[in-house]
Design a protein around this motif. Structure first.
Motif, short mmCIF file in Angstrom:
data_model
loop_
_atom_site.label_atom_id
_atom_site.label_comp_id
_atom_site.label_asym_id
_atom_site.label_seq_id
_atom_site.Cartn_x
_atom_site.Cartn_y
_atom_site.Cartn_z
N ASP A 102 0.80 -1.23 0.00
CA ASP A 102 0.00 0.00 0.00
C ASP A 102 0.84 1.28 0.00
O ASP A 102 0.28 2.38 0.02
N LEU A 103 2.16 1.15 -0.04
CA LEU A 103 3.00 2.32 0.16
C LEU A 103 2.92 3.31 -1.01
O LEU A 103 2.84 4.53 -0.79
N LEU A 104 2.95 2.84 -2.24
CA LEU A 104 3.04 3.74 -3.39
C LEU A 104 1.89 4.76 -3.43
O LEU A 104 2.16 5.96 -3.56
N PRO A 105 0.62 4.36 -3.34
CA PRO A 105 -0.43 5.38 -3.38
C PRO A 105 -0.36 6.36 -2.21
O PRO A 105 -0.75 7.53 -2.35
N GLN A 106 0.15 5.91 -1.07
CA GLN A 106 0.29 6.81 0.07
C GLN A 106 1.37 7.86 -0.21
O GLN A 106 1.20 9.05 0.12
N ILE A 107 2.47 7.43 -0.82
CA ILE A 107 3.52 8.37 -1.20
C ILE A 107 2.99 9.37 -2.21
O ILE A 107 3.23 10.58 -2.11
N GLU A 108 2.27 8.89 -3.20
CA GLU A 108 1.71 9.77 -4.23
C GLU A 108 0.80 10.83 -3.61
O GLU A 108 0.80 12.00 -4.04
N ALA A 109 0.04 10.44 -2.59
CA ALA A 109 -0.85 11.41 -1.93
C ALA A 109 -0.10 12.39 -1.05
O ALA A 109 -0.53 13.53 -0.86
N LEU A 110 1.06 11.96 -0.53
CA LEU A 110 1.80 12.80 0.43
C LEU A 110 2.71 13.82 -0.26
O LEU A 110 2.94 14.91 0.28
#
Length: 318
Positions: A238-246
């Motif tokens: 789940d890390l990639l979409p969280q990075i994209e949002a941050l």
């Protein structure tokens, strides 16, 4: 027909016996790992979650956050000893890893940052410098965005902080699956020898090698517990979409920031992550470590010490 049914019955009984043996071995191995590597520190309860941490030394507070699949033993191998003569050094186990409890399944980097910031406050570290390695670097920058009220400065060490386009491996895709994951985790916990984990750790250190005694100190069996395997995989998936949002919020980070990254890191790429990050955070300074791979806290520990000392001066703590 009777023979076929008899053979099917024997096969079914064999499969049941193998499944029971596998579950038993997984539990036995987990108990042995926790007996060999008991909690190294203390616990603090934060909003109903028990957080495991070590707390040594005196001076300005430094919080250390470990990477994917790890635990705070990565920091106690060497770095805590290097810093505790002049800093109050706090290292946390991230949720679901080491001995910190999970906060749901697949805890986001923002939820982890909030939990660890609250834990730091609960133990009296009100304005710490935060050092995050690899996945812990993502948690550190999330801390900078989400909890600037509990932060003096950041050190991002080979941090996963910007989007990438390679997806996730089949291993993490399967292990994070709600049905296949628990089956795979049980098989791994039961049958994979600890030396396989040690060999994988060695691969992360390339082109360097792990320091002598690191594998025994780190606690490979802790990584092979079922709940840790599953939670680490869910967090990775789940890390990639969280990075994209941050990423769009990085400009809000208004504390001094030191970024360290080796130019031989093939796990988290310098060009993809730290070079852009150095331009996204207003008060960031990037140090590129020549020939260093993904574990600079061990390959170039003096460089990390120097970065923390610089940060303390920049933050007005020295």
């Amino acid at each position: 027909m009777k023979l076929v049914l008899a053979l099917l019955g024997i096969l079914l009984c064999a499969l049941i016996l193998v499944a029971l043996l596998t579950v038993w071995r997984a539990g036995r191995n987990e108990a042995a790992a926790e007996a060999d590597y008991p909690p190294a520190g203390q616990f603090v309860e934060v909003n109903g979650t028990r957080v495991h941490y070590i707390d040594e030394g005196e001076g300005p507070a430094v919080v250390l956050i470990h990477g994917s699949g790890g635990n705070l033993n990565d920091w106690t191998f060497d770095m805590v000893g290097r810093l505790r003569d002049r800093y109050r050094v706090i290292a946390f186990d991230r949720p679901g890893l080491g001995y910190t409890e999970m906060i749901g399944q697949g805890a986001s980097i923002t939820d982890q940052a909030r939990l660890l910031a609250d834990a730091a406050t609960a133990i009296g570290a009100d304005n710490p410098m935060v050092v995050g390695h690899s996945f812990g670097g993502a948690v550190a920058v999330a801390w900078g965005v989400e909890r600037p009220d509990v932060l003096a400065g950041l050190v991002v060490l080979a941090g996963a902080t910007n989007p990438w386009d390679t997806g996730i491996s089949t291993y993490y895709r399967l292990l994070s699956h709600p049905v296949a994951g628990p089956i795979m985790a049980t098989l791994l916990a039961a049958w994979v020898p600890e030396r396989i984990v040690t060999e994988n750790v060695e691969a992360v250190f390339k082109p360097q090698t792990a320091p002598e005694g690191y594998g025994e100190h780190f606690g490979p069996g802790l990584t092979l517990r079922r709940f840790s395997l599953l939670e680490n995989a869910r967090q990775r998936a789940d890390l990639l979409p969280q990075i994209e949002a941050l990423v769009p919020h990085y400009a809000r980070i208004d504390v001094p920031t030191e970024i360290l990254h080796g130019d031989a890191d093939t796990t988290v790429g310098l060009e993809i992550h730290s070079i852009p990050l150095s331009q996204q955070i207003p008060d960031a300074r990037l140090t590129v470590l020549d020939g260093v791979g993904h574990m600079p806290q061990h390959a170039a520990p003096e460089a990390l010490e120097a970065a923390i000392d610089r940060l303390a001066q920049r933050a007005g703590l020295r």
